[in-house]
Design a protein around this motif. Structure first.
Motif, short mmCIF file in Angstrom:
data_model
loop_
_atom_site.label_atom_id
_atom_site.label_comp_id
_atom_site.label_asym_id
_atom_site.label_seq_id
_atom_site.Cartn_x
_atom_site.Cartn_y
_atom_site.Cartn_z
N THR A 38 4.17 6.31 -1.40
CA THR A 38 4.45 7.21 -0.28
C THR A 38 5.66 6.76 0.55
O THR A 38 6.00 7.38 1.53
CB THR A 38 3.22 7.32 0.64
N ALA A 39 6.28 5.65 0.18
CA ALA A 39 7.43 5.14 0.93
C ALA A 39 8.48 4.67 -0.07
O ALA A 39 8.19 4.52 -1.25
CB ALA A 39 6.98 3.98 1.82
N PRO A 40 9.72 4.48 0.41
CA PRO A 40 10.78 4.08 -0.52
C PRO A 40 10.41 2.85 -1.37
O PRO A 40 9.77 1.93 -0.89
CB PRO A 40 11.97 3.76 0.39
N ASP A 41 10.83 2.87 -2.62
CA ASP A 41 10.61 1.77 -3.56
C ASP A 41 11.67 0.68 -3.30
O ASP A 41 12.84 1.00 -3.16
CB ASP A 41 10.78 2.33 -4.99
N PHE A 42 11.22 -0.56 -3.21
CA PHE A 42 12.19 -1.64 -3.02
C PHE A 42 12.67 -2.12 -4.38
O PHE A 42 12.44 -3.25 -4.78
CB PHE A 42 11.58 -2.81 -2.24
N GLY A 43 13.25 -1.22 -5.11
CA GLY A 43 13.64 -1.56 -6.47
C GLY A 43 14.99 -2.18 -6.53
O GLY A 43 15.27 -3.17 -5.86
N THR A 44 15.83 -1.55 -7.32
CA THR A 44 17.03 -2.24 -7.71
C THR A 44 18.26 -1.96 -6.86
O THR A 44 19.20 -2.72 -6.89
CB THR A 44 17.36 -1.84 -9.16
N HIS A 45 18.26 -0.87 -6.10
CA HIS A 45 19.53 -0.54 -5.46
C HIS A 45 19.51 -0.63 -3.94
O HIS A 45 20.49 -0.33 -3.29
CB HIS A 45 20.02 0.83 -5.91
N ASP A 52 0.83 -1.21 0.00
CA ASP A 52 0.00 0.00 0.00
C ASP A 52 0.86 1.26 0.00
O ASP A 52 0.44 2.30 -0.51
CB ASP A 52 -0.92 0.04 1.23
N CYS A 53 2.04 1.17 0.61
CA CYS A 53 2.90 2.36 0.66
C CYS A 53 4.18 2.19 -0.14
O CYS A 53 4.73 3.15 -0.67
CB CYS A 53 3.28 2.68 2.11
N HIS A 54 4.70 0.95 -0.18
CA HIS A 54 5.98 0.70 -0.87
C HIS A 54 5.73 0.08 -2.24
O HIS A 54 4.93 -0.84 -2.37
CB HIS A 54 6.82 -0.31 -0.09
N ALA A 55 6.45 0.55 -3.23
CA ALA A 55 6.36 -0.08 -4.55
C ALA A 55 7.54 -1.02 -4.75
O ALA A 55 8.54 -0.96 -4.04
CB ALA A 55 6.38 0.99 -5.63
N VAL A 56 7.37 -1.94 -5.68
CA VAL A 56 8.48 -2.77 -6.15
C VAL A 56 8.70 -2.40 -7.60
O VAL A 56 7.83 -2.63 -8.43
CB VAL A 56 8.14 -4.26 -6.03
N PRO A 103 16.83 -6.51 -5.25
CA PRO A 103 17.91 -5.82 -5.96
C PRO A 103 18.83 -6.80 -6.68
O PRO A 103 19.46 -6.46 -7.68
CB PRO A 103 18.66 -5.07 -4.85
N TYR A 104 18.89 -8.04 -6.18
CA TYR A 104 19.73 -9.06 -6.80
C TYR A 104 19.29 -9.35 -8.23
O TYR A 104 20.10 -9.66 -9.09
CB TYR A 104 19.64 -10.33 -5.94
N LEU A 105 17.98 -9.23 -8.47
CA LEU A 105 17.47 -9.54 -9.80
C LEU A 105 17.96 -8.54 -10.85
O LEU A 105 17.94 -8.83 -12.04
CB LEU A 105 15.94 -9.56 -9.79
N GLY A 106 18.38 -7.36 -10.37
CA GLY A 106 18.98 -6.39 -11.28
C GLY A 106 17.95 -5.65 -12.11
O GLY A 106 16.78 -6.01 -12.15
N GLN A 108 10.26 -14.54 7.66
CA GLN A 108 11.32 -15.21 6.92
C GLN A 108 11.11 -15.05 5.41
O GLN A 108 12.01 -14.65 4.68
CB GLN A 108 11.34 -16.70 7.29
N ASN A 109 9.88 -15.33 4.98
CA ASN A 109 9.59 -15.23 3.54
C ASN A 109 9.70 -13.79 3.05
O ASN A 109 10.25 -13.54 1.98
CB ASN A 109 8.19 -15.76 3.25
N LEU A 110 9.18 -12.87 3.84
CA LEU A 110 9.25 -11.46 3.47
C LEU A 110 10.70 -11.02 3.33
O LEU A 110 11.07 -10.33 2.38
CB LEU A 110 8.55 -10.63 4.56
N GLY A 111 11.52 -11.44 4.29
CA GLY A 111 12.93 -11.07 4.29
C GLY A 111 13.63 -11.60 3.04
O GLY A 111 14.36 -10.87 2.38
N PHE A 112 13.40 -12.85 2.71
CA PHE A 112 14.03 -13.41 1.52
C PHE A 112 13.62 -12.61 0.28
O PHE A 112 14.45 -12.29 -0.57
CB PHE A 112 13.62 -14.88 1.31
N PHE A 113 12.35 -12.29 0.22
CA PHE A 113 11.84 -11.57 -0.94
C PHE A 113 12.47 -10.18 -1.07
O PHE A 113 13.02 -9.82 -2.11
CB PHE A 113 10.31 -11.46 -0.84
N LEU A 114 12.42 -9.41 0.02
CA LEU A 114 12.96 -8.04 -0.05
C LEU A 114 14.46 -8.04 -0.31
O LEU A 114 14.98 -7.17 -1.00
CB LEU A 114 12.66 -7.27 1.24
N ARG A 115 15.13 -9.04 0.22
CA ARG A 115 16.58 -9.10 0.00
C ARG A 115 16.91 -9.53 -1.42
O ARG A 115 17.98 -9.25 -1.93
CB ARG A 115 17.22 -10.03 1.03
N PHE A 116 15.98 -10.25 -2.03
CA PHE A 116 16.23 -10.79 -3.37
C PHE A 116 16.02 -9.76 -4.47
O PHE A 116 16.66 -9.85 -5.52
CB PHE A 116 15.27 -11.96 -3.59
#
Ligand code: HEC
Ligand code: HEC
Ligand code: HEC
Ligand code: HEC
Length: 396
Positions: free
Chosen positions: A68-75, A57-61, A125-128, A115-123
């Motif tokens: 309205t919040a930082p994008d969990f994109g590539t960097h 709702d607030c963060h984009a990928v 930027p790895y996708l490039g 655990q699942n959320l963490g793996f996802f968010l950490r993954f």
């Protein structure tokens, strides 16, 4: 007809039980001692939690989702769970405020959710990011690929790369090049052509160029899966990477490396060192490892996730932080804040369990802090690790 139906249902039953069996392995793994890092089978699974818990709702990928919040994109690399927890904790006062303003309920997590959320968010930027075809075109000439290869129109004097273009994943290009590295790098040296060195997103740029001009039908693009670190862990042993890099120290210790990089950047590091590795392999009578199907992707995702030990922390440090960070002022025995005494908290078996517990109690902690004119202390990733190690112990 009946036989077919029975066959069909039994296939479903087998598939379903497979799923649950795999699920069980994960729970068993998360119960392992904290020194044995848990690796995901499919890091993308956490996308569901990301949506269900309203983060979206607030963060984009990469632009898709709230603004309205930082994008969990590539960097935005969160190298380990501790980095992610530290970021979430430090930003929580502002996040909670925004949730209040927007009437969004803060949702609780189970350790498995986190655990699942963490793996996802950490993954992520790895996708490039996707490559840039026009930069790729420049590189194709600048790196002298064009002296030996053609793409699009064929040329009888050159090796044509059209078939590579059917594959839309840049890691595929990296994999094929790795497999041919030995001959290619020799030919390059013999022809007086500088062996190309890959940096940043260059693999993706080249791949995007080859894809855009290759004569293959666009409809049948092949995608590689983003990587299964559990399978990668097995490859790391079977391809002898472990032997040289961790056991015999013939190459640098990779589990100590900072791999906060995208998959193709890591593949670039491998390519850049391929000829020296090849020589070391010859000296040590190890055959050069070639990759097929999804193997390189799996292997690199393992390297990427295998980094929990880079964050330093200790039980002793954790004990000090409890007073330094003011936790004790609310969590001393018999406190007047209605909060549990330190020795009544935990023990937590995994950092996921530790943090889901913290997260679930955050609103009350915030409220208590607010009411008492305090603010939540900031925590570094190493602080999070030390606190976790401290709460991981029964005796406190
Ligand atoms: C109501 C809006 C909102 C929701 C819902 C929300 N966040 Fe946030 N989040 C924010 C804001 C605003 C910030 C920036 C806060 C600041 O600047 O201190 C932030 C910051 C963060 C950061 C730090 C980012 C960085 O670049 O360091 C992380 C990590 C994070 N949020 C994770 C999550 C997760 C995971 C969820 C879902 C469980 C979530 N957020 C739900 C608004 C939200
Ligand atoms: C000096 C000549 C030379 C240069 C320069 C060169 N290559 Fe190659 N390349 C080769 C040769 C020779 C092979 C075949 C190797 C083999 O058979 O193992 C090859 C194989 C390949 C393959 C595998 C093709 C297949 O169908 O399996 C790819 C992909 C590739 N090169 C990409 C590149 C890219 C991208 C560049 C520029 C960064 C490049 N090459 C630069 C000589 C070169
Ligand atoms: C025969 C031993 C040997 C094997 C097997 C081996 N490596 Fe290496 N590796 C080396 C050496 C030596 C270097 C340093 C090369 C140099 O200095 O250019 C290196 C460098 C690297 C680097 C670059 C590190 C940097 O400094 O940027 C990566 C990444 C890497 N190896 C990954 C792997 C992977 C993944 C495997 C398994 C597929 C593997 N290696 C197998 C010996 C080996
Ligand atoms: C301003 C007072 C305050 C401060 C400072 C504070 N806490 Fe808390 N904490 C609370 C309260 C109140 C609860 C109970 C919340 C509830 O019941 O929802 C709580 C709950 C917890 C829990 C969950 C306990 C459980 O299992 O029920 C953990 C873990 C925790 N705090 C850790 C910490 C750590 C680590 C720090 C220092 C970085 C800290 N707290 C600082 C007030 C505080």
């Amino acid at each position: 007809m009946k036989a077919k139906f029975i066959l069909f249902t039994s296939v479903i039953i087998i598939l379903v039980s497979f799923y649950f069996l795999n699920g069980n392995t994960l729970t068993q793994q998360s119960q392992k001692k904290q020194s044995e890092q848990v690796l995901p089978k499919n890091p993308m699974q956490g996308r569901i939690v990301f949506e269900q818990k309203g983060c979206i709702d607030c963060h984009a990928v990469n632009g898709y989702g709230g603004k309205t919040a930082p994008d969990f994109g590539t960097h935005n690399f969160f190298g380990s769970n501790y980095d992610l927890i530290s970021a979430m904790w430090n930003h929580s006062p502002e996040m909670l405020k925004q949730m209040n303003l927007k009437n969004i309920d803060k949702q609780d997590f189970s350790p498995k959710d986190f655990q699942n959320l963490g793996f996802f968010l950490r993954f992520l930027p790895y996708l490039g990011s996707s490559g840039n075809a026009s930069k790729g075109k420049e590189l194709f000439n600048k790196m002298s690929c064009s002296s030996c290869h053609s793409v699009g129109k064929t040329n009888s004097n050159k090796i044509n790369l059209n078939k590579i273009g059917a594959n839309a994943s840049p890691i595929y290009l990296a994999q094929v090049m790795w497999n041919h590295a030995s001959i290619m790098q020799k030919t390059q040296k013999q022809s007086g052509i500088k062996v190309p060195v890959f940096r940043d997103n260059e693999f993706a740029d080249l791949s995007s160029y080859i894809e855009s001009v290759s004569a293959t039908s666009r409809k049948e693009k092949i995608y590689m899966s983003p990587g299964n670190p559990l399978k990668g862990e097995k490859l790391f042993k079977s391809k002898k990477c472990f032997y040289c890099h961790e056991e015999k120290h013939i190459g640098p210790e990779l589990t100590k490396f900072n791999f906060n990089k995208s998959v193709t950047e890591i593949a670039g590091m491998m390519w850049n060192h391929a000829s020296n590795m090849d020589a070391a392999m010859t000296r040590n009578k190890i055959s050069y490892p070639e990759f097929k199907n999804n193997e390189m992707s799996n292997l690199i995702s393992y390297l990427y996730f295998k980094n929990e030990n880079q964050i330093k922390g200790s039980t002793e440090e954790g004990r000090k932080l409890i007073s330094q960070k003011g936790c004790i002022s609310c969590h001393s025995a018999g406190n007047s804040y209605n909060s549990p005494a330190i020795n009544k908290i935990g023990p937590f078996q995994t950092s996921d369990e530790f943090f889901s517990n913290l997260w679930n109690h955050l609103p009350m902690m915030e409220k208590t802090s607010f009411a008492n004119g305090k603010s939540l202390p900031k925590l570094l990733p190493s602080d999070v690790k030390s606190l976790y190690l401290y709460f991981n112990r029964k005796e406190r």
